[in-house]
Design an enzyme around this catalytic site. Structure first.
Site, short mmCIF file in Angstrom:
data_model
loop_
_atom_site.label_atom_id
_atom_site.label_comp_id
_atom_site.label_asym_id
_atom_site.label_seq_id
_atom_site.Cartn_x
_atom_site.Cartn_y
_atom_site.Cartn_z
N GLU A 246 53.78 61.53 21.46
CA GLU A 246 55.36 61.07 20.58
C GLU A 246 54.95 59.86 20.07
O GLU A 246 54.21 59.20 20.04
CB GLU A 246 56.33 61.11 22.00
CG GLU A 246 56.37 62.29 22.68
CD GLU A 246 57.12 62.05 24.03
OE1 GLU A 246 57.90 61.11 24.05
OE2 GLU A 246 56.87 62.67 24.99
N TYR B 64 63.07 60.69 24.99
CA TYR B 64 61.55 61.12 25.32
C TYR B 64 61.54 61.51 26.53
O TYR B 64 60.40 62.01 26.85
CB TYR B 64 60.84 59.93 24.94
CG TYR B 64 61.26 58.80 25.48
CD1 TYR B 64 60.89 58.23 26.69
CD2 TYR B 64 61.77 57.62 24.83
CE1 TYR B 64 61.19 57.02 27.39
CE2 TYR B 64 62.09 56.26 25.36
CZ TYR B 64 61.80 56.22 26.80
OH TYR B 64 62.24 54.92 27.14
N LYS C 289 48.94 51.38 20.36
CA LYS C 289 49.33 50.58 19.28
C LYS C 289 49.26 50.76 17.88
O LYS C 289 47.89 50.39 17.94
CB LYS C 289 49.67 49.00 20.07
CG LYS C 289 50.64 48.86 21.10
CD LYS C 289 52.00 48.65 20.42
CE LYS C 289 52.94 48.37 21.86
NZ LYS C 289 53.08 47.15 22.27
N CYS D 265 69.40 19.17 -3.05
CA CYS D 265 69.92 20.54 -3.21
C CYS D 265 69.43 21.34 -4.40
O CYS D 265 69.74 20.64 -5.55
CB CYS D 265 71.42 20.84 -2.97
SG CYS D 265 72.01 22.26 -3.34
N CYS E 105 73.05 21.90 -6.46
CA CYS E 105 73.98 20.85 -6.88
C CYS E 105 73.30 19.38 -6.96
O CYS E 105 74.14 18.59 -7.24
CB CYS E 105 75.38 20.78 -5.93
SG CYS E 105 74.79 20.17 -4.09
N CYS F 157 72.90 21.20 2.84
CA CYS F 157 73.42 20.45 1.71
C CYS F 157 74.95 20.05 2.16
O CYS F 157 75.49 20.95 2.40
CB CYS F 157 73.43 21.36 0.47
SG CYS F 157 74.59 20.60 -1.10
#
Ligand code: AMP
Ligand code: ZN
Length: 665
Positions: A111, A222, A309, A403, A406, A421
């Site tokens: 599975e 499962y 895995k 920033c 700005c 900021c």
């Protein structure tokens, strides 16, 4: 046909439609017709409460609030799995299995290892009764109310099955649903969820089951655990479970050798990228249940199963540039712009760099060749730099000081991982983000207005804060890109309608830092109006239950700002709800002030939720477990015997539904 038969028939019909849609993926009825039937059932059930059934298809919308999840002991322990990483590991495992069993006649199931949160579903007499998380394997959290909202889980099998059993499975968030959730969060100026797995397991512990109902969760099963000796093999039990409505993925295979297991592994290592949900490996199980029993368990895992895995995929690519993104709250996120590269089935162009510390830790520089990995997270991450390829003239990265939007100097508060900021009212993404948050579903929930339209409205200079929304006129909106008269009218009507949104949501919508949904509710309840809230000083604020220094300070900062006060005044003059409504206030008393209640059992006059709401509306507290601090238990029918014993042991007063109603009236 009797009314009861009619109700049962409708329930069965709706169960089948749900199954077709959520498990088989093929709708056999339109949403519209489904809703009509569901409404019909709701009406019948309402008129005939004697036929109430917790497992009716009408009981899946959620709505119950769980403050503390009750801990329940598993009847059968939920084990973990041993891991393997190579074909040799698997061959070794096969040898051990064959040795214990004294035969090499062993078949296996393969599975996929679904990547989500484990769940144990208990069914008694053919009915779903509870769902508990794996927890530590011995005991987990009772998350029944939340799990019930997942439509693909049958509350009653659609045919003959064993009657007392547990279904083990994984709660997952399919990728497209996850992406949609994140798009919505971006539009709302909220931080994106990192990966489907954490979001799925986080969803199980949400306090509001109605919120869970909105999330596109799924449950892949499962294992069937039962004492009824109906099946000889694992495969057979799962096939039967699938037939009666459980979502058992048909990627499952039955094989008779480790070679065939390896074919399965190799196939899915590639093909998994086409699956609608994430998987991180394969689980191989001895198929014969008798053999499983003989093999038994080690201290932590079954000897009859093993996980394999998949390797996380990695590639290396060039880092061209580091840019900076500004969020709604002004938080800065550095982003790596990469030479596009194929990874795990998608083209990767960007990776998040998290914050300044992360860049410094890995010493990531522009023009470096970096290793990118797609682990459990949707957004790939940079895991290392290939120093052998670093150009000679390379310079360490200097983190942004201003920033990008700005040009204001960035600040970093002690203890914060991120830079900010501070130019709240002048920084474009913050302004837009705040308006997007204001209109979002959990806030003002404005129909006909979305995040992109806010962008457009800002570009056209039609709005620069959320109060401006209420000055918009249809004629101003029609000329916008992709707007038509109808959508413009819808939008303005949606804005108008938002004036009915209750105060607690408005308070959340304002976007006061650290004032999330729950805190907003608390504050609204306590202060009852924005004026009272803003008149409160620090001491008064922190005296409110669950309001700490950080929140209190943030409220003061907000209310001391002239800009904010002007916005609030304008909202007020437009008729936005900035205090609790009369109707809301009417039901609120202090009669139960300082008293803690536990609610247990089934009630007649009030639903459990209404009961809990009544407790809170009258100033009381609801707790889910009985302790010395409990003042009263409101007991309905079928109160749990363990609760009863505990209450008697601690000498807590037990009152009936009637007693409770008398208490508040
Ligand atoms: P681990 O957490 O690594 O010990 O792996 C055990 C967990 O894998 C179980 O608790 C399940 O939640 C999960 N799992 C996912 N898919 C399967 C599967 N097909 N069979 C058994 N366990 C699975
Ligand atoms: Zn800025």
């Amino acid at each position: 046909m009797t009314t009861q038969q009619k109700i049962e028939q409708l329930r069965d019909e709706l169960r089948q439609y749900n199954h077709n849609y959520y498990v088989l993926d093929s709708a056999t009825i339109s949403d519209y017709d489904f809703d009509i039937k569901l409404k019909e059932l709701e009406k019948l059930e309402e008129a005939n409460p004697q036929f109430f059934d917790v497992n009716s298809p009408t009981q899946r919308v959620g709505g119950g609030i769980t403050k503390n999840f009750e801990t329940l002991v598993h009847k059968n322990r939920m084990y973990s799995l041993d891991n393997s990483y190579s074909k040799e590991d698997l061959l070794d495992w096969e040898k051990r299995v064959q040795k214990v069993l004294g035969t090499d006649d062993v078949a296996f199931t393969c599975e996929l290892k679904y990547d989500g949160a484990s769940i144990n579903l208990t069914y008694e007499n053919g009915r779903f009764v509870k769902a508990v998380t794996r927890g530590d394997g011995f005991q987990g959290d009772n998350v029944t109310a939340n799990i019930k909202t997942i439509r693909s889980i049958p509350l009653k099998p659609l045919g003959d099955f064993v009657s007392n059993f547990e279904m083990r499975g994984e709660i997952v968030l399919p990728l497209d649903g996850f992406q949609k959730m994140n798009e919505e969060r971006i539009a709302n100026g909220e931080e994106e969820y990192k990966n489907p797995r954490n979001t799925a397991s986080g969803s199980l512990k949400l306090q509001d089951s109605a919120e869970v109902a909105k999330r596109p969760l799924d449950c892949l099963l499962y294992q069937v655990v039962t004492e009824e000796r109906k099946y000889q093999t694992h495969f057979e039990s799962l096939e039967h479970a699938r037939k009666v409505g459980f979502k058992v993925p048909n990627t499952m295979a039955l094989v008779s050798s480790i070679d065939a297991v390896f074919d399965f592994v190799n196939h899915w290592d590639l093909a998994r990228h086409q699956l609608p949900y994430e998987t991180d490996g394969v689980v191989i199980k001895v198929n014969n249940l008798q053999q499983q029993e003989e093999l038994g368990y080690t201290a932590k895992a079954p000897r009859w199963a093993i996980a394999y895995k998949f390797k996380a995929e990695q590639v290396s690519t060039l880092l061209h540039e580091i840019t900076y993104q500004v969020g709604r709250t002004g938080a800065i996120t550095p982003v790596a712009n990469l030479e596009p590269v194929q990874l795990a089935g998608t083209t990767v162009k960007r990776a998040s760099l998290h914050n300044a510390d992360q860049i410094e830790k890995l010493d990531i520089r522009v023009d470096d060749t970096v290793y990118v990995e797609k682990g459990g997270e949707i957004i790939p991450k940079i895991i290392a730099v290939d120093l052998s390829k670093r150009p000679l003239n390379s310079q360490p990265t200097i983190y942004a000081t201003h920033c990008p939007e700005c040009s204001t100097v960035l600040v970093r508060n002690p203890g914060d991982a991120k830079h900010y900021c501070p130019n709240e009212f002048g920084c474009a993404p913050q302004i837009t983000g705040r308006i997007q948050h204001f209109i979002s579903r959990k806030a003002m929930d404005i129909d006909g207005l979305g995040g992109e339209t806010v962008d457009l409205l800002r570009k056209e200079n039609l709005i620069s804060n959320y109060a401006d929304l209420y000055d918009l006129r249809v004629e101003q909106v029609i000329p916008l890109e992709r707007m038509a008269e109808k959508s413009a009218k819808n939008m303005i009507a949606g804005i108008e309608k938002s004036k009915e949104i209750p105060f607690e949501k408005v308070l959340f919508a304002l976007g006061i830092r650290f004032v999330g949904e729950t805190v907003a509710k608390k504050l609204a309840k306590h202060f009852k109006s924005i004026d009272a809230l803003f008149a409160a000083d620090f001491e008064t604020l922190i005296r409110v239950d669950e309001i700490g220094d950080r929140i209190a300070q943030s409220i003061l900062d907000f209310s001391n700002n002239l800009n904010n006060l002007q916005l609030i005044d304008r909202l007020k003059s437009h008729g936005v709800q900035l205090e609790l409504s009369a109707e809301n206030l009417e039901n609120q008393t202090e009669k139960l002030q300082g008293k803690t209640f536990v609610v247990s059992g089934v009630f007649h006059q009030l639903s459990r939720n209404e009961l809990k709401k009544a407790i809170e509306d009258n100033g009381g507290k609801v707790s889910s477990s009985i302790s010395k601090k409990t003042d009263h238990i409101v007991a309905g029918d079928h109160m749990g015997p363990s609760k009863l014993a505990k209450a008697e042991e601690l000498g807590v007063s037990i009152i009936s539904e009637q007693d409770f109603i008398a208490l508040i009236s």
